[in-house]
Design a protein around this motif. Structure first.
Motif, PDB file in Angstrom:
ATOM      1  N   ARG A  90       0.824  -1.204   0.000  1.00 40.38           N
ATOM      2  CA  ARG A  90       0.000   0.000   0.000  1.00 40.38           C
ATOM      3  C   ARG A  90       0.866   1.267   0.000  1.00 40.38           C
ATOM      4  O   ARG A  90       0.533   2.255  -0.671  1.00 40.38           O
ATOM      5  CB  ARG A  90      -0.956  -0.031   1.195  1.00 40.38           C
ATOM      6  N   LEU A  91       1.949   1.219   0.734  1.00 35.60           N
ATOM      7  CA  LEU A  91       2.857   2.363   0.741  1.00 35.60           C
ATOM      8  C   LEU A  91       3.440   2.586  -0.653  1.00 35.60           C
ATOM      9  O   LEU A  91       3.535   3.730  -1.120  1.00 35.60           O
ATOM     10  CB  LEU A  91       3.984   2.124   1.749  1.00 35.60           C
ATOM     11  N   ALA A  92       3.821   1.518  -1.339  1.00 38.05           N
ATOM     12  CA  ALA A  92       4.379   1.653  -2.683  1.00 38.05           C
ATOM     13  C   ALA A  92       3.353   2.252  -3.639  1.00 38.05           C
ATOM     14  O   ALA A  92       3.671   3.139  -4.446  1.00 38.05           O
ATOM     15  CB  ALA A  92       4.854   0.290  -3.190  1.00 38.05           C
ATOM     16  N   TYR A 138      12.893   1.492  -2.397  1.00 43.51           N
ATOM     17  CA  TYR A 138      13.020   2.164  -1.103  1.00 43.51           C
ATOM     18  C   TYR A 138      11.984   1.637  -0.104  1.00 43.51           C
ATOM     19  O   TYR A 138      12.276   1.485   1.089  1.00 43.51           O
ATOM     20  CB  TYR A 138      12.872   3.669  -1.291  1.00 43.51           C
ATOM     21  N   VAL A 139      10.775   1.341  -0.587  1.00 44.61           N
ATOM     22  CA  VAL A 139       9.771   0.742   0.288  1.00 44.61           C
ATOM     23  C   VAL A 139      10.249  -0.618   0.777  1.00 44.61           C
ATOM     24  O   VAL A 139      10.050  -0.982   1.952  1.00 44.61           O
ATOM     25  CB  VAL A 139       8.424   0.640  -0.448  1.00 44.61           C
ATOM     26  N   ALA A 143      10.546  -1.877   4.586  1.00 50.14           N
ATOM     27  CA  ALA A 143       9.827  -3.072   5.017  1.00 50.14           C
ATOM     28  C   ALA A 143      10.760  -4.082   5.667  1.00 50.14           C
ATOM     29  O   ALA A 143      10.427  -4.682   6.700  1.00 50.14           O
ATOM     30  CB  ALA A 143       9.106  -3.699   3.825  1.00 50.14           C
ATOM     31  N   LEU A 144      11.943  -4.283   5.081  1.00 53.23           N
ATOM     32  CA  LEU A 144      12.864  -5.245   5.667  1.00 53.23           C
ATOM     33  C   LEU A 144      13.368  -4.757   7.023  1.00 53.23           C
ATOM     34  O   LEU A 144      13.550  -5.558   7.945  1.00 53.23           O
ATOM     35  CB  LEU A 144      14.042  -5.507   4.720  1.00 53.23           C
ATOM     36  N   ILE A 165      12.181   8.999  -2.762  1.00 61.00           N
ATOM     37  CA  ILE A 165      12.594   9.012  -1.356  1.00 61.00           C
ATOM     38  C   ILE A 165      11.756  10.008  -0.566  1.00 61.00           C
ATOM     39  O   ILE A 165      11.239   9.700   0.519  1.00 61.00           O
ATOM     40  CB  ILE A 165      14.092   9.360  -1.247  1.00 61.00           C
ATOM     41  N   ASP A 166      11.633  11.225  -1.100  1.00 58.69           N
ATOM     42  CA  ASP A 166      10.898  12.259  -0.377  1.00 58.69           C
ATOM     43  C   ASP A 166       9.420  11.914  -0.241  1.00 58.69           C
ATOM     44  O   ASP A 166       8.800  12.181   0.797  1.00 58.69           O
ATOM     45  CB  ASP A 166      11.063  13.606  -1.082  1.00 58.69           C
TER      46      ASP A 166
END
Length: 828
Positions: A90-92, A138-139, A143-144, A165-166
């Protein structure tokens, strides 16, 4: 592989090769289907979200990863692991949505309604395709971290992908203070955020109004370098983390063409003194206007073969899927953890290959135009502010990408488990918060006046003493070649070349600290990346120019950090340029080049010092001055030949403190003779003596750090240069002066306008691009830099005839009308 094999057996087969035959792929799909049937939490994550799809190979890999983390107690249960991974999906999706708004939109609508033409920027801008590819990567990193409880460091070579990133950092709240003060997750905060991207607005002080940049900058949370000049992250990452630290390096397939040294990480990484590194190449196959060279030569298949030849073990990943990349990072780390454990128990390292993630995805994944040339910058066929079709494509894609606000907030809670795990936010990772105390600096062994000593040999002895006094600091010496030729014998004997297979009888070792390769960028970056330790870069002056891009990136970013109130905490790095222009007279004009000193003199004095030690004692003082500071480069132009010691310890320290040394002060002097450079000082002393024999009153000044006398260009630099009163103390206005400089006279005088009272009162002699196979006196003569040329210039400034002080033969030689031998047979 058979159906009755365990999931671990399947996983091992998958990890060994991503090029699976159809039967193997069918077997993997069957295993994944069984997991989905038997585990509802797994099935919920495996269903994916929007454009994020998890293929069967990734599903099998993730199942094994979650089970291993649960078995070792890192995860309380498997369900919590899948909850984190579902949150990452969802973040991605939300970050892709926000990135394309940054490029195109002038406002944000959180309710998901379509944007109208007036809601778009009239002139969209953004490196959109690369940024979209960076979002899953970056997500995956975040997550890791959440899965394993380790806050890793990150580094991104493709700094133009900063929008990813931002955007992600804003969503999860992992922001720098400047971003957190200005942006928040509501329509007003997001509208300001997308409006700040490429806004071009400027403050009265000349700095950008927006903390967002076209590339990574000091306000990007957790940032380490700008990445505007591609290829340097590839050279940094193997040398950056200290033991116990973990670094994920996001690399570019385009930058792969830029710096060949990026192939060499396995030559440098060692379990005894390195932290974990996870190189992840974003393999999208495109540069700005065409396919990348990797794609042209055969794509992933060709790259796998190339990587194996260079000591890597390639790991194929789905660059569209955060879970696949997260699994890859973990898998890469496992190999290095095994090597570290083996070294701790057995005391040796087998130099096994380093695993290397290949995250394949079409450029601009998740948005219209993906995989095309236009994906690089503006992926839509037209400007949605004016083009209805493009506006329709934008709104349709964003409808598919949008994550409901409540669902997204739940996802960020799952990923922001830092407090429960007792770890710092990613903005505060170990490499971003590096603070190295000033090391112990043993007193130099001062040489006696008049003693003949190589300044480089003295620097060598001083460096080894500093290293031995600070065994807790990891050492890196960046050396293109010829360390012994450059008189650093003690350094080489103590630290040794770092190699995989040492040769008997040679100063080589697997854990050597001297990084040697005929690639100036690679060895300079080895030292620049070692920000937790003590460093030295040594090179021929003429070839140091090839280090400029890497050095300048460090200077720019360090200065940005200071302005942002987060001054860098790494020890300043001395760059020793030796076998320099005037010593390399014998080696043709390719070896006669003072360009880097001139260029660095144009940079800001608060980030780089350009110092010309005239003797052995001054060289030691300059080296120690470098290690007494933070976040800068100290460029030292140091002779390697034996030269007489001219300065005692107090004078050497005074020279480094003041930037100049008055060697002979004469009351009511009518002219100043000023030297910069050891060989220049020798010539100007001869000229001064000739003037004294004619009762001409002249001051003799050694200008060892010219930048201290420049005009400050802003408030930061003002603190590192002399004020007007101090400048007048050294150089009285209106008094004629002749400069004899190591550099070209034009850039020298251009930097020192405060000391230049015009051509009637000021003359400068230096390298004028004349050279060849000569000796040092011949090169001095070819460039009109002998003592006699100094006197000819002085005569012109004082209204005298040069023949007053020079014999007929000497005068003729200065005019190019007679053999120069007469100048060399005299001592001024």
């Amino acid at each position: 592989m058979t159906y009755d094999e365990t999931p671990d057996d399947v996983l091992r087969a998958c990890a060994a090769s991503s090029d699976l035959a159809p039967p193997q792929r069918r077997q993997i799909a069957a295993v994944a289907a069984a997991y989905r049937r038997n585990d509802p939490a797994f099935a919920a994550w495996a269903a994916g979200y929007g454009v994020i799809v998890h293929d069967p190979l990734t599903q099998v890999r993730i199942h094994a990863l979650v089970e291993s983390l649960r078995a070792e107690g890192t995860l309380a249960d498997a369900e919590s692991g899948y909850r984190i991974l579902a949150a990452a999906d969802r973040l991605a999706s939300a970050a892709i949505w926000l990135v394309v708004h940054m490029t195109y939109a002038a406002r944000v609508r959180l309710d998901g309604s379509d944007l109208a033409g007036a809601d778009f920027k009239p002139s969209p801008e953004g490196h959109t395709g690369g940024s979209l590819n960076m979002v899953p990567a970056y997500v995956a990193y975040l997550a890791l971290d959440a899965l394993t409880g380790h806050t890793r460091a990150w580094m991104m070579g493709q700094g133009h992908c900063v929008a990813a990133i931002d955007a992600v950092n804003l969503i999860v709240g992992n922001m720098s203070a400047e971003h957190a003060e200005r942006y928040r997750w509501d329509e007003a905060g997001l509208t300001r955020f997308v409006g700040d991207f490429y806004s071009y607005r400027i403050r009265p002080d000349g700095h950008p109004q927006s903390p967002l940049g076209s590339h990574v900058n000091a306000f990007t949370a957790g940032s380490l370098q700008e990445g505007g000049y591609l290829g340097f992250a590839e050279l940094h990452y193997a040398h950056a983390p200290l033991p116990g630290e973990r670094l994920v390096a996001f690399l570019s397939d385009g930058a792969f063409e830029e710096q060949r040294g990026s192939d060499w990480a396995p030559r440098w990484w060692r379990p005894q003194d390195c932290g974990l590194i996870a190189p992840i190449m974003i393999l999208n196959g495109r540069r700005i206007e065409q396919r990348s060279q990797i794609a042209q030569q055969g794509g992933g298949h060709w790259l796998r073969a190339h990587l194996r030849l260079n000591g890597f073990e390639p790991v194929g990943l789905d660059g569209r899927d955060p879970a696949s990349i997260a699994w890859g990072i973990h898998e890469i780390e496992l190999r290095q953890l095994t090597r570290i454990a083996s070294y701790a128990s057995a005391g040796f390292d087998t130099c096994a290959p380093i695993r290397y993630g290949m995250a394949e995805a079409p450029k601009g994944f998740g948005f219209p135009g993906a995989g095309s040339n236009r994906a690089h910058n503006l992926p839509l066929p037209g400007n949605p502010a004016k083009d209805e079709a493009s506006r329709g494509l934008f709104n349709a894609a964003c409808t598919h990408l949008r994550v409901p606000e409540a669902e997204l907030r739940q996802a960020t809670v799952a990923l922001n488990n830092h407090r429960s795990q007792g770890r710092p936010l990613e903005r505060d990772h170990a490499l971003a918060t590096r603070r190295v105390p000033i090391p112990e600096l043993p007193p130099p062994v001062w040489r006696a006046l008049g003693e003949s000593v190589s300044p480089m040999a003295a620097l060598d002895e001083c460096f080894v003493s500093v290293v031995r006094a600070n065994p807790h600091l990891r050492v890196r010496v960046g050396n293109p070649d010829e360390l012994r030729s450059n008189r650093l014998d003690r350094t080489l004997d103590a630290l040794k070349h770092r190699v995989q297979s040492p040769e008997a009888g040679i100063a080589e070792a697997q854990d050597g600290a001297v990084i040697t390769a005929l690639n100036e960028e690679a060895v300079a970056c080895a030292a620049l990346a070692n920000k937790g330790g003590i460093n030295l870069i040594v090179t021929y002056e003429a070839f140091a120019v090839k280090m400029l891009g890497a050095i300048r990136q460090e200077l720019i970013f360090a200065r940005q950090l200071r302005r942002a109130g987060r001054p860098p905490g790494w020890l300043s790095v001395p760059l020793a340029m030796t076998s320099h222009t005037w010593e390399n007279a014998k080696n043709e004009q390719s070896h006669q080049d003072p360009t880097l000193s001139e260029v660095l003199l144009g940079e800001m004095q608060d980030t780089v010092r350009v110092v010309f030690p005239p003797d052995a004692n001054a060289a030691q003082a300059a080296l120690q001055a470098a290690y007494a500071g933070h976040g800068g480069i100290v460029s030292l132009v140091v002779p390697k030949r034996e030269l007489p010691v001219l300065l005692d310890g107090d004078q050497s320290r005074s020279l480094l403190s003041e930037g100049a040394l008055l060697l002979k002060r004469v009351p009511d002097a009518e002219i100043d003779l000023v030297a910069t450079g050891a060989y220049q000082l020798d010539e100007i002393v001869k000229a001064w003596r000739r003037l004294r024999s004619y009762d001409v009153r002249a001051n003799l000044i050694y200008l060892g750090e010219p930048g201290r006398f420049r005009t400050p260009r802003d408030e930061q630099e003002l603190e590192h240069v002399h004020d007007d009163e101090t400048v007048r103390h050294w150089f009285a206005p209106g008094r004629p002066r002749v400069f004899l400089t190591h550099m070209r006279p034009e850039p020298f005088l251009g930097a020192l306008r405060r000391l230049d009272d015009g051509p009637a009162l000021t003359a400068a002699l230096g390298y004028r691009n004349r050279g060849g196979t000569l000796d040092t006196p011949g090169l001095m003569f070819a460039n009109r830099c002998t003592w006699a040329h100094v006197l000819a210039a002085a005569a012109g400034l004082t209204g005298r005839k040069a023949s007053t002080w020079l014999s007929q033969a000497e005068y003729a030689a200065t005019r190019g009308l007679a053999t120069p031998d007469v100048l060399w047979s005299q001592d001024g």
